[in-house]
Write a protein that holds these residues in place. Sequence first.
Motif, mmCIF file in Angstrom:
data_model
loop_
_atom_site.group_PDB
_atom_site.id
_atom_site.type_symbol
_atom_site.label_atom_id
_atom_site.label_comp_id
_atom_site.label_asym_id
_atom_site.label_seq_id
_atom_site.Cartn_x
_atom_site.Cartn_y
_atom_site.Cartn_z
ATOM 1 N N THR A 1 33.810 45.723 0.202
ATOM 2 C CA THR A 1 33.474 46.794 1.139
ATOM 3 C C THR A 1 32.399 47.703 0.556
ATOM 4 N N TYR A 2 32.545 48.030 -0.718
ATOM 5 C CA TYR A 2 31.543 48.857 -1.383
ATOM 6 C C TYR A 2 30.184 48.155 -1.366
ATOM 7 N N ALA A 3 30.181 46.840 -1.616
ATOM 8 C CA ALA A 3 28.925 46.086 -1.612
ATOM 9 C C ALA A 3 28.285 46.098 -0.228
ATOM 10 N N ARG A 4 29.120 45.949 0.819
ATOM 11 C CA ARG A 4 28.570 45.996 2.186
ATOM 12 C C ARG A 4 27.983 47.366 2.488
ATOM 13 N N ARG A 5 28.693 48.414 2.061
ATOM 14 C CA ARG A 5 28.180 49.775 2.295
ATOM 15 C C ARG A 5 26.867 49.988 1.533
ATOM 16 N N ALA A 6 26.778 49.418 0.332
ATOM 17 C CA ALA A 6 25.527 49.538 -0.424
ATOM 18 C C ALA A 6 24.397 48.816 0.290
ATOM 19 N N ARG A 7 24.700 47.642 0.882
ATOM 20 C CA ARG A 7 23.664 46.926 1.636
ATOM 21 C C ARG A 7 23.231 47.740 2.858
ATOM 22 N N ASP A 8 24.209 48.354 3.556
ATOM 23 C CA ASP A 8 23.861 49.205 4.701
ATOM 24 C C ASP A 8 22.988 50.370 4.250
ATOM 25 N N ALA A 9 23.347 50.962 3.102
ATOM 26 C CA ALA A 9 22.549 52.063 2.571
ATOM 27 C C ALA A 9 21.146 51.577 2.200
ATOM 28 N N ASP A 10 21.046 50.328 1.711
ATOM 29 C CA ASP A 10 19.732 49.774 1.408
ATOM 30 C C ASP A 10 18.862 49.707 2.658
ATOM 31 N N ASP A 11 19.474 49.255 3.769
ATOM 32 C CA ASP A 11 18.715 49.172 5.019
ATOM 33 C C ASP A 11 18.236 50.560 5.454
ATOM 34 N N ALA A 12 19.151 51.543 5.367
ATOM 35 C CA ALA A 12 18.766 52.908 5.741
ATOM 36 C C ALA A 12 17.705 53.452 4.788
ATOM 37 N N TYR A 13 17.838 53.121 3.504
ATOM 38 C CA TYR A 13 16.861 53.587 2.524
ATOM 39 C C TYR A 13 15.491 52.972 2.799
ATOM 40 N N HIS A 14 15.484 51.683 3.143
ATOM 41 C CA HIS A 14 14.226 51.024 3.487
ATOM 42 C C HIS A 14 13.593 51.676 4.711
ATOM 43 N N GLU A 15 14.427 51.942 5.707
ATOM 44 C CA GLU A 15 13.914 52.590 6.916
ATOM 45 C C GLU A 15 13.331 53.961 6.597
ATOM 46 N N TRP A 16 14.038 54.708 5.754
ATOM 47 C CA TRP A 16 13.560 56.041 5.370
ATOM 48 C C TRP A 16 12.241 55.944 4.604
ATOM 49 N N GLN A 17 12.136 54.924 3.711
ATOM 50 C CA GLN A 17 10.894 54.748 2.964
ATOM 51 C C GLN A 17 9.724 54.438 3.890
ATOM 52 N N VAL A 18 9.993 53.602 4.907
ATOM 53 C CA VAL A 18 8.939 53.274 5.862
ATOM 54 C C VAL A 18 8.442 54.529 6.561
ATOM 55 N N VAL A 19 9.400 55.365 6.983
ATOM 56 C CA VAL A 19 9.018 56.599 7.666
ATOM 57 C C VAL A 19 8.256 57.524 6.730
ATOM 58 N N GLU A 20 8.726 57.611 5.467
ATOM 59 C CA GLU A 20 8.073 58.491 4.510
ATOM 60 C C GLU A 20 6.645 58.041 4.191
ATOM 61 N N ARG A 21 6.411 56.732 4.286
ATOM 62 C CA ARG A 21 5.089 56.228 3.931
ATOM 63 C C ARG A 21 4.101 56.262 5.090
ATOM 64 N N LEU A 22 4.542 56.800 6.227
ATOM 65 C CA LEU A 22 3.668 56.787 7.393
ATOM 66 C C LEU A 22 3.148 58.159 7.818
ATOM 67 N N PRO A 23 3.100 59.140 6.941
ATOM 68 C CA PRO A 23 2.649 60.453 7.413
ATOM 69 C C PRO A 23 1.215 60.429 7.910
ATOM 70 N N GLU A 24 0.378 59.658 7.221
ATOM 71 C CA GLU A 24 -1.022 59.610 7.634
ATOM 72 C C GLU A 24 -1.172 58.940 8.994
ATOM 73 N N GLN A 25 -0.406 57.843 9.189
ATOM 74 C CA GLN A 25 -0.468 57.162 10.481
ATOM 75 C C GLN A 25 0.061 58.060 11.595
ATOM 76 N N ASN A 26 1.173 58.757 11.321
ATOM 77 C CA ASN A 26 1.712 59.663 12.337
ATOM 78 C C ASN A 26 0.692 60.731 12.709
ATOM 79 N N ALA A 27 0.005 61.235 11.700
ATOM 80 C CA ALA A 27 -1.006 62.249 11.981
ATOM 81 C C ALA A 27 -2.106 61.687 12.868
ATOM 82 N N ARG A 28 -2.495 60.442 12.616
ATOM 83 C CA ARG A 28 -3.534 59.825 13.438
ATOM 84 C C ARG A 28 -3.050 59.603 14.865
ATOM 85 N N TYR A 29 -1.771 59.197 14.992
ATOM 86 C CA TYR A 29 -1.228 59.012 16.344
ATOM 87 C C TYR A 29 -1.160 60.346 17.088
#
Length: 330
Positions: free
Chosen positions: A255-283
């Motif tokens: 269960t802990y491993a599954r929760r860590a994988r879920d957190a990985d997905d959320a962390y990846h999503e957060w990283q994607v959002v964090e890396r897009l400030p310049e694109q968001n500004a352009r949009y």
Amino acid sequence: MTDSRPRPVFDPSIPTRERAFLAADPERLVAASLPAPPAPRVGAATIVARVLWIPIFAFFYGVLPGGWFRVFFLASLDDDTLLDGVFRWGRTALIAMMTIPALQILLVLVGQNEAAAVLAAASFTGWTIGAIRHLREPASAQASREYHGRYLLPGDFDRPAAQLLLRAQRAVDAVLGSETHRAGLLDDVNNTVVLPRQEWEIAWALAEHTKLRRERRAQRPERLTPRVRALLEPQRRAMDLSVRAITERIEALETYARRARDADDAYHEWQVVERLPEQNARYRDLLARTVRHDLARDEIERLADDAQRAESGLRDSVGTALQAGRALTL
């Protein structure tokens, strides 16, 4: 972990240095279910051979100028290059080979025979000490004997126990290999301490299950009378309870491993959002220039809300993983 057999498990209380020796030389390890490896015994013939061989070895390598060169040349005839054969002997041996004979020859040529003799004596002593140290029992062999029973090998587990241990080890590997663990987001659980202890305790219990099942099979229950089998029934129930408890413990790890994988997905999503400030500004620029002001404002606010939801999802996922991890420490 894709292997069908569990890896060796070490008691976390074994000192780190000795644990590294054990892990680096698994061929020397002996299953806890077998007798401990015996201490090395040196016979009289071996002692006599060493008394004769070590001085000859030290004299040839440490005193005779050119001795190293001849040995390395002969040892390298079957190699692609002479240099490959030289480096097989190690850096220290290479330095000794290149410098000591050359220094001896140089000292003799300039008339410093006494200095050459002193260098030869020092070199002889050094090679003698080196040869004696080489004869010691390897550290991994000594550790495998001293800590026998405090490491467990695949041979210590029957099939059901090995399958359960594999599940536990895969869960441990999943947590320790997760992005959120490497990023320090799961540090509250202290995974590098808690998870090896969990793995060892689970492995120890499964090894005990294996020994007890083997003893039970040796009792040949089918040959016992109903009265004696009834006396053994509490043992069977105790085993079932223990297996169930260990299985639940492994499920908590999973269960802990599954929760860590879920957190990985959320962390990846957060990283994607964090890396897009310049694109968001352009949009936002694009919207502001091409769409009516009220519509542009709504879209800009929606972009900001998406980023906030991604961050909130990451916090929730990490919090859920931490709860599952803390449950293991109770």
